[in-house]
Design an enzyme around this catalytic site. Structure first.
Site, PDB file in Angstrom:
ATOM      1  N   THR A  32       7.006  -5.632   2.430  1.00  0.00           N
ATOM      2  CA  THR A  32       6.049  -6.449   3.192  1.00  0.00           C
ATOM      3  C   THR A  32       6.629  -7.846   3.402  1.00  0.00           C
ATOM      4  O   THR A  32       7.340  -8.356   2.529  1.00  0.00           O
ATOM      5  CB  THR A  32       4.726  -6.559   2.399  1.00  0.00           C
ATOM      6  OG1 THR A  32       4.168  -5.250   2.265  1.00  0.00           O
ATOM      7  CG2 THR A  32       3.707  -7.445   3.098  1.00  0.00           C
ATOM      8  N   THR A  35      10.610 -11.118   6.414  1.00  0.00           N
ATOM      9  CA  THR A  35      11.989 -10.613   6.402  1.00  0.00           C
ATOM     10  C   THR A  35      11.977  -9.108   6.635  1.00  0.00           C
ATOM     11  O   THR A  35      12.771  -8.581   7.428  1.00  0.00           O
ATOM     12  CB  THR A  35      12.679 -10.948   5.053  1.00  0.00           C
ATOM     13  OG1 THR A  35      12.351 -12.297   4.695  1.00  0.00           O
ATOM     14  CG2 THR A  35      14.186 -10.808   5.159  1.00  0.00           C
ATOM     15  N   ASP A  88      12.761  -4.609   0.226  1.00  0.00           N
ATOM     16  CA  ASP A  88      11.614  -5.530   0.225  1.00  0.00           C
ATOM     17  C   ASP A  88      12.088  -6.985   0.131  1.00  0.00           C
ATOM     18  O   ASP A  88      13.197  -7.256  -0.353  1.00  0.00           O
ATOM     19  CB  ASP A  88      10.682  -5.197  -0.950  1.00  0.00           C
ATOM     20  CG  ASP A  88       9.237  -5.600  -0.684  1.00  0.00           C
ATOM     21  OD1 ASP A  88       9.001  -6.407   0.243  1.00  0.00           O
ATOM     22  OD2 ASP A  88       8.356  -5.114  -1.406  1.00  0.00           O
ATOM     23  N   ASP A  91      10.058 -13.811  -3.152  1.00  0.00           N
ATOM     24  CA  ASP A  91       9.717 -15.239  -3.114  1.00  0.00           C
ATOM     25  C   ASP A  91      10.677 -16.064  -3.957  1.00  0.00           C
ATOM     26  O   ASP A  91      10.920 -17.233  -3.667  1.00  0.00           O
ATOM     27  CB  ASP A  91       8.270 -15.423  -3.577  1.00  0.00           C
ATOM     28  CG  ASP A  91       7.320 -14.630  -2.690  1.00  0.00           C
ATOM     29  OD1 ASP A  91       7.298 -14.910  -1.475  1.00  0.00           O
ATOM     30  OD2 ASP A  91       6.648 -13.715  -3.188  1.00  0.00           O
ATOM     31  N   LYS A 101       7.542 -11.667  -6.598  1.00  0.00           N
ATOM     32  CA  LYS A 101       7.024 -11.172  -5.333  1.00  0.00           C
ATOM     33  C   LYS A 101       5.499 -11.325  -5.323  1.00  0.00           C
ATOM     34  O   LYS A 101       4.902 -11.569  -6.342  1.00  0.00           O
ATOM     35  CB  LYS A 101       7.405  -9.700  -5.151  1.00  0.00           C
ATOM     36  CG  LYS A 101       8.904  -9.525  -4.925  1.00  0.00           C
ATOM     37  CD  LYS A 101       9.290  -8.098  -4.596  1.00  0.00           C
ATOM     38  CE  LYS A 101       8.423  -7.425  -3.587  1.00  0.00           C
ATOM     39  NZ  LYS A 101       8.230  -8.154  -2.323  1.00  0.00           N
ATOM     40  N   GLY A 104       2.666 -12.097  -0.198  1.00  0.00           N
ATOM     41  CA  GLY A 104       1.788 -11.426   0.769  1.00  0.00           C
ATOM     42  C   GLY A 104       0.693 -10.623   0.082  1.00  0.00           C
ATOM     43  O   GLY A 104       0.041  -9.792   0.708  1.00  0.00           O
ATOM     44  N   GLU A 110       3.972  -2.810  -3.963  1.00  0.00           N
ATOM     45  CA  GLU A 110       5.419  -3.033  -3.825  1.00  0.00           C
ATOM     46  C   GLU A 110       6.170  -2.603  -5.097  1.00  0.00           C
ATOM     47  O   GLU A 110       7.256  -2.027  -5.030  1.00  0.00           O
ATOM     48  CB  GLU A 110       5.700  -4.514  -3.524  1.00  0.00           C
ATOM     49  CG  GLU A 110       5.265  -4.910  -2.122  1.00  0.00           C
ATOM     50  CD  GLU A 110       5.376  -6.404  -1.840  1.00  0.00           C
ATOM     51  OE1 GLU A 110       5.476  -6.760  -0.667  1.00  0.00           O
ATOM     52  OE2 GLU A 110       5.346  -7.207  -2.791  1.00  0.00           O
TER      53      GLU A 110
HETATM   54  C1  5RP Z   1       4.718  -9.744  -0.152  1.00  0.00           C
HETATM   55  C2  5RP Z   1       6.044 -10.184  -0.682  1.00  0.00           C
HETATM   56  C3  5RP Z   1       7.059 -10.636   0.309  1.00  0.00           C
HETATM   57  O1  5RP Z   1       8.108  -9.719   0.312  1.00  0.00           O
HETATM   58  C4  5RP Z   1       7.541 -12.006  -0.090  1.00  0.00           C
HETATM   59  O2  5RP Z   1       6.433 -12.890  -0.097  1.00  0.00           O
HETATM   60  C5  5RP Z   1       8.614 -12.544   0.879  1.00  0.00           C
HETATM   61  O3  5RP Z   1       8.082 -12.711   2.146  1.00  0.00           O
HETATM   62  P1  5RP Z   1       8.918 -13.293   3.365  1.00  0.00           P
HETATM   63  O4  5RP Z   1       9.999 -12.305   3.683  1.00  0.00           O
HETATM   64  O5  5RP Z   1       7.890 -13.424   4.476  1.00  0.00           O
HETATM   65  O6  5RP Z   1       9.481 -14.636   2.964  1.00  0.00           O
HETATM   66  O7  5RP Z   1       6.297 -10.168  -1.871  1.00  0.00           O
HETATM   67  O8  5RP Z   1       3.805  -9.449  -1.186  1.00  0.00           O
END
Ligand code: 5RP
Length: 235
Positions: A32, A35, A88, A91, A101, A104, A110
């Protein structure tokens, strides 16, 4: 500090590169985030233009909708116990490829999807690399609503400051896809031992899952200005 648009370019490069790891016939765990959205887009292109035959299992409704848009065949995670590969975002990523993580609010599913995969690859731009976890990005923790006050008290006893995550463009809290709240936890004194912290948190009744992904990823693709590097766990 990088601008948002240059981060977007790095995320795009790394998301596209990750799609090269997907082979015909694979069952793929699809994470999610922004990226991963580029990963999904590129996978969709390969399905359409190269006839790549895959089955995806997603970690969120948002990713399912993107897979629908890009024509990626999906199966329900409920029916799945093994995946060839999962990809995946993250953060925070430390040198051992431990990660935070849940930005989101999808980290519970995940972690399930990452755990059932033969290989779990993190994809991120270079701003996500940190020397140690829990110093920069608040740690997301999914909690059952009935346990809120009790879990908050126990987290404070462990030195954390929990803050319930509020929704944007909706009054009230974020409700996860499992019907739960998300607490974002900061630490005035950063934890020395995140494995111990994770065990302590997992022992609190009412906590469904933490955003600590420890020892799960064996590879990370990191987007830099001029390249995408493959990182392996240190040591
Ligand atoms: C969702 C996540 C995302 O993979 C994480 O927040 C990274 O997001 P982004 O690619 O938008 O920076 O853990 O729960």
């Amino acid at each position: 500090m990088k601008s948002v648009s240059s981060n977007k370019e790095l995320k795009q490069k790394v998301g596209r590169r990750a799609a090269e790891f997907v082979k015909d016939g694979m069952k793929i765990g699809i994470g999610t985030g922004s990226t991963v959205a580029f990963f999904i887009e590129e996978l969709g292109r390969r399905v359409k233009e190269e006839g790549l035959s895959i089955q995806g299992v997603t970690t969120s409704l948002g990713s399912s909708l993107l897979c629908l848009k890009y024509g990626i065949p999906l199966m329900e995670s409920m029916h799945c116990s093994h995946l060839d590969l999962a990809v995946d975002g993250a953060d925070e990523i430390d040198p051992y490829l431990n990660a935070i993580k849940g930005g989101g609010a999808a980290h519970t599913i995940e972690k399930i999807i990452a755990s059932m995969a033969d290989e779990f690859i993190l994809i991120a731009d270079e701003t996500k690399l940190v020397p140690a976890l829990c110093r920069k990005f608040p740690l997301p923790i999914e909690v059952i609503p009935a346990s809120l006050s009790y879990v908050e008290k126990r987290i404070r006893e462990l030195g954390g400051t929990p803050e319930i995550r509020n929704a944007v463009r909706k009054d009230g809290p974020v409700i996860s896809e499992n019907g739960n709240f998300i607490l974002d936890v900061t630490f005035s004194t950063p934890p020395e031992d995140v494995e111990l912290l994770d065990r302590q948190l997992q022992n609190i009744p009412g906590i469904v899952e933490t955003g600590l992904f420890l020892g799960i990823a064996k590879k990370a693709l990191i987007g830099y200005e001029d390249s995408v590097e493959i990182l392996l766990p240190k040591g």
